[in-house]
Design a protein around this motif. Structure first.
Motif, PDB file in Angstrom:
ATOM      1  N   ASP A  75      45.170  66.902  25.131  1.00  0.00           N
ATOM      2  CA  ASP A  75      45.719  67.003  26.487  1.00  0.00           C
ATOM      3  C   ASP A  75      44.783  66.348  27.497  1.00  0.00           C
ATOM      4  N   ALA A  76      43.474  66.528  27.294  1.00  0.00           N
ATOM      5  CA  ALA A  76      42.503  65.921  28.203  1.00  0.00           C
ATOM      6  C   ALA A  76      42.516  64.404  28.077  1.00  0.00           C
ATOM      7  N   VAL A  77      42.624  63.903  26.848  1.00  0.00           N
ATOM      8  CA  VAL A  77      42.707  62.455  26.633  1.00  0.00           C
ATOM      9  C   VAL A  77      43.977  61.904  27.267  1.00  0.00           C
ATOM     10  N   ARG A  78      45.084  62.605  27.050  1.00  0.00           N
ATOM     11  CA  ARG A  78      46.358  62.157  27.607  1.00  0.00           C
ATOM     12  C   ARG A  78      46.302  62.129  29.135  1.00  0.00           C
ATOM     13  N   ALA A  79      45.573  63.073  29.729  1.00  0.00           N
ATOM     14  CA  ALA A  79      45.463  63.123  31.198  1.00  0.00           C
ATOM     15  C   ALA A  79      44.754  61.884  31.738  1.00  0.00           C
ATOM     16  N   VAL A  80      43.734  61.393  31.007  1.00  0.00           N
ATOM     17  CA  VAL A  80      43.036  60.173  31.437  1.00  0.00           C
ATOM     18  C   VAL A  80      43.989  58.978  31.387  1.00  0.00           C
ATOM     19  N   VAL A  81      44.746  58.872  30.298  1.00  0.00           N
ATOM     20  CA  VAL A  81      45.686  57.756  30.156  1.00  0.00           C
ATOM     21  C   VAL A  81      46.747  57.798  31.256  1.00  0.00           C
ATOM     22  N   GLU A  82      47.254  58.990  31.548  1.00  0.00           N
ATOM     23  CA  GLU A  82      48.265  59.131  32.598  1.00  0.00           C
ATOM     24  C   GLU A  82      47.694  58.813  33.973  1.00  0.00           C
ATOM     25  N   ALA A  83      46.432  59.219  34.187  1.00  0.00           N
ATOM     26  CA  ALA A  83      45.791  58.901  35.473  1.00  0.00           C
ATOM     27  C   ALA A  83      45.616  57.394  35.632  1.00  0.00           C
ATOM     28  N   ALA A  84      45.245  56.722  34.542  1.00  0.00           N
ATOM     29  CA  ALA A  84      45.114  55.265  34.581  1.00  0.00           C
ATOM     30  C   ALA A  84      46.454  54.604  34.895  1.00  0.00           C
ATOM     31  N   ASP A  85      47.535  55.130  34.322  1.00  0.00           N
ATOM     32  CA  ASP A  85      48.872  54.585  34.600  1.00  0.00           C
ATOM     33  C   ASP A  85      49.244  54.741  36.074  1.00  0.00           C
ATOM     34  N   GLY A  90      47.200  54.500  38.500  1.00  0.00           N
ATOM     35  CA  GLY A  90      46.345  53.658  39.330  1.00  0.00           C
ATOM     36  C   GLY A  90      44.953  54.190  39.586  1.00  0.00           C
ATOM     37  N   ASP A  91      44.539  55.268  38.915  1.00  0.00           N
ATOM     38  CA  ASP A  91      43.186  55.824  39.074  1.00  0.00           C
ATOM     39  C   ASP A  91      42.173  54.815  38.543  1.00  0.00           C
ATOM     40  N   ILE A  92      41.341  54.266  39.423  1.00  0.00           N
ATOM     41  CA  ILE A  92      40.419  53.191  39.059  1.00  0.00           C
ATOM     42  C   ILE A  92      39.386  53.662  38.033  1.00  0.00           C
ATOM     43  N   VAL A  93      38.848  54.867  38.208  1.00  0.00           N
ATOM     44  CA  VAL A  93      37.830  55.380  37.273  1.00  0.00           C
ATOM     45  C   VAL A  93      38.431  55.547  35.879  1.00  0.00           C
ATOM     46  N   ALA A  94      39.635  56.091  35.815  1.00  0.00           N
ATOM     47  CA  ALA A  94      40.304  56.261  34.520  1.00  0.00           C
ATOM     48  C   ALA A  94      40.607  54.908  33.886  1.00  0.00           C
ATOM     49  N   GLN A  95      41.018  53.940  34.695  1.00  0.00           N
ATOM     50  CA  GLN A  95      41.297  52.607  34.180  1.00  0.00           C
ATOM     51  C   GLN A  95      40.043  51.953  33.604  1.00  0.00           C
ATOM     52  N   GLY A 149      47.057  52.787  26.152  1.00  0.00           N
ATOM     53  CA  GLY A 149      46.467  52.597  27.472  1.00  0.00           C
ATOM     54  C   GLY A 149      45.481  51.451  27.562  1.00  0.00           C
ATOM     55  N   SER A 150      45.088  50.887  26.400  1.00  0.00           N
ATOM     56  CA  SER A 150      44.074  49.821  26.415  1.00  0.00           C
ATOM     57  C   SER A 150      44.438  48.674  25.479  1.00  0.00           C
ATOM     58  N   ALA A 151      45.733  48.468  25.245  1.00  0.00           N
ATOM     59  CA  ALA A 151      46.173  47.437  24.304  1.00  0.00           C
ATOM     60  C   ALA A 151      45.669  46.047  24.689  1.00  0.00           C
ATOM     61  N   ALA A 152      45.614  45.773  25.978  1.00  0.00           N
ATOM     62  CA  ALA A 152      45.164  44.443  26.425  1.00  0.00           C
ATOM     63  C   ALA A 152      43.721  44.195  26.014  1.00  0.00           C
ATOM     64  N   GLN A 153      42.852  45.214  26.175  1.00  0.00           N
ATOM     65  CA  GLN A 153      41.447  45.066  25.785  1.00  0.00           C
ATOM     66  C   GLN A 153      41.309  44.926  24.264  1.00  0.00           C
TER      67      GLN A 153
END
Length: 400
Positions: free
Chosen positions: A287-297, A299-304, A342-346
């Motif tokens: 759940d914590a990992v998923r929260a980071v991915v959702e925050a990045a989606d 627009g959260d810069i730190v999560a991204q 969440g990081s497929a491009a990288q």
């Protein structure tokens, strides 16, 4: 001069091969079995009759044929009658399933596991208790033909001992022996590494079902891997093959639970992502990992930035594996499914930079089709392996 296989050996092999077709492929007609197995119709009829008499399969008329003439009988697995118990022991969860022949999950229990020390008596007792609950709900004519467990750690091939498990805090634990004793079914409990068994599941029933060379990467607290080469699981000499999470990608990098530094697990695992995102104090687990991915989606810069950093290391690790094993497919499961999405491009960028062109040209990157059930499905396949090798003998022993 060595004698060839006896008629009984040939019969045992054919019975197992036919049952495997039904177990993995589902209902199939006698005519299709004749074609797939290269045997004549009378032999197929004799084999299906033996398996039907043993209660492993049943034969039915097809619901619709669309053809003139006498329809070919359809052979179906006796999923409700013949089953195994599958166990999954992860860093923060326990799961037990009763899985019928054909891979059908008939019943399931789950429990949260504290990330403390591996208490063998407590864990084996809890898992066996779940199994007994499920068994009490079965019909009188059902039969358990096997049991197997997926464990987040290194498992010795010969005796099922969990030799090392940094994220389970387990060391030289005779888990299979104790769980078998607690179950009281008179059946041995096979034990395998969770990522290896999930790889087996994806290869048998998931997104890699038609793929002979694949790598499955599994993330929970740490990172594990399973490698299918030429259609077979690569287990290694003692059974410890596939520990890709402890491949060093960043010498001198983050400390790893195995005692090394810069392992793929240390740079990509749960703690690395949460620390990079500044979220260690806000929880742990998927759940914590998923929260980071959702925050990045959102627009959260730190999560991204955290996902980008982890994605770079993940891509480098995948590039190394691709260069060595030349797989057709890499599958991301567990929490790595969310991290990859969440990081497929990288990941793809690192593959372009570091994987050799011939190896990456036809490579497919996919997420697990079985999701959280992959490790349980893999454990069930391990338990069914004995049945598929010698169906009638195993069933007779279980009935006795």
């Amino acid at each position: 001069m060595r004698a060839g296989p006896s008629q009984e050996d040939i019969r045992r092999h054919n019975l197992g091969a036919l049952l495997r077709h039904v177990h993995l492929g589902g209902p199939i007609s006698r005519a299709e079995l004749t074609s797939k197995m290269g045997l004549n119709r009378s032999t197929i009829m004799a084999l299906t009759s033996d398996l039907t008499a043993a209660g492993l399969v049943r034969e039915e008329l097809p619901r619709e044929t669309g053809r003139a003439g006498r329809p070919s009988l359809v052979v179906r697995p006796e999923s409700a009658r013949v089953y195994v118990f599958a166990f999954d022991v992860g860093p923060d969860r326990l799961a037990v399933a009763r899985v019928g022949l054909g891979g059908v999950i008939l019943d399931r229990r789950e429990s949260v596991r504290d990330r403390g020390a591996f208490e063998l008596d407590e864990l084996a007792g809890l898992l066996a208790g779940f199994a007994r609950q499920m068994r009490r709900k079965t019909r009188a004519d059902t039969v358990c033909v096997g049991a197997a467990a997926a464990v987040s750690g290194g498992v010795r091939k010969g005796d099922g001992v969990v030799v090392f498990g940094p994220n389970l805090k387990a060391d030289e634990v005779p888990f299979g022996e104790e769980l078998g004793r607690r179950l009281g079914l008179g059946l041995p409990v096979s034990v395998g590494n969770d990522a290896n068994l999930a790889a087996l599941a994806e290869h048998s029933r998931g997104v890699g079902a038609a793929v002979r060379d694949l790598i499955y990467l599994h993330g929970d607290v740490g990172i594990g891997g399973g490698i299918i080469a030429g259609g077979h699981l690569l287990g290694g000499h003692d059974g410890y093959g596939g520990e890709v999470g402890h491949m060093v990608v960043n010498p001198g990098g983050r400390a790893c639970g195995c005692g090394s530094h810069g392992c793929l697990e240390a740079e990509v695992g749960e703690r690395a992502l949460l620390e990079s995102a500044g979220r260690v104090s806000s929880g742990q687990g998927r759940d914590a990992v998923r929260a980071v991915v959702e925050a990045a989606d959102r627009g959260d810069i730190v999560a991204q930035e955290a996902l980008s950093r982890v994605g770079d290391w993940l891509g480098l690790g995948v590039a190394n594996l691709v260069n060595i094993f030349n797989p057709e497919m890499v599958i991301f499961g567990g929490m790595l499914r969310e991290i990859y999405l969440g990081s497929a491009a990288q990941v793809r960028s690192q593959l372009t930079l570091h994987a050799m062109a011939p190896q990456r040209e036809r490579l497919r990157l996919r997420t697990s089709a079985l999701g959280d059930a992959a490790t349980l499905v893999g454990a069930a396949e391990l338990a069914f392996a004995h049945v598929l090798a010698d169906p009638l003998e195993v069933l007779a022993r279980a009935n006795a």
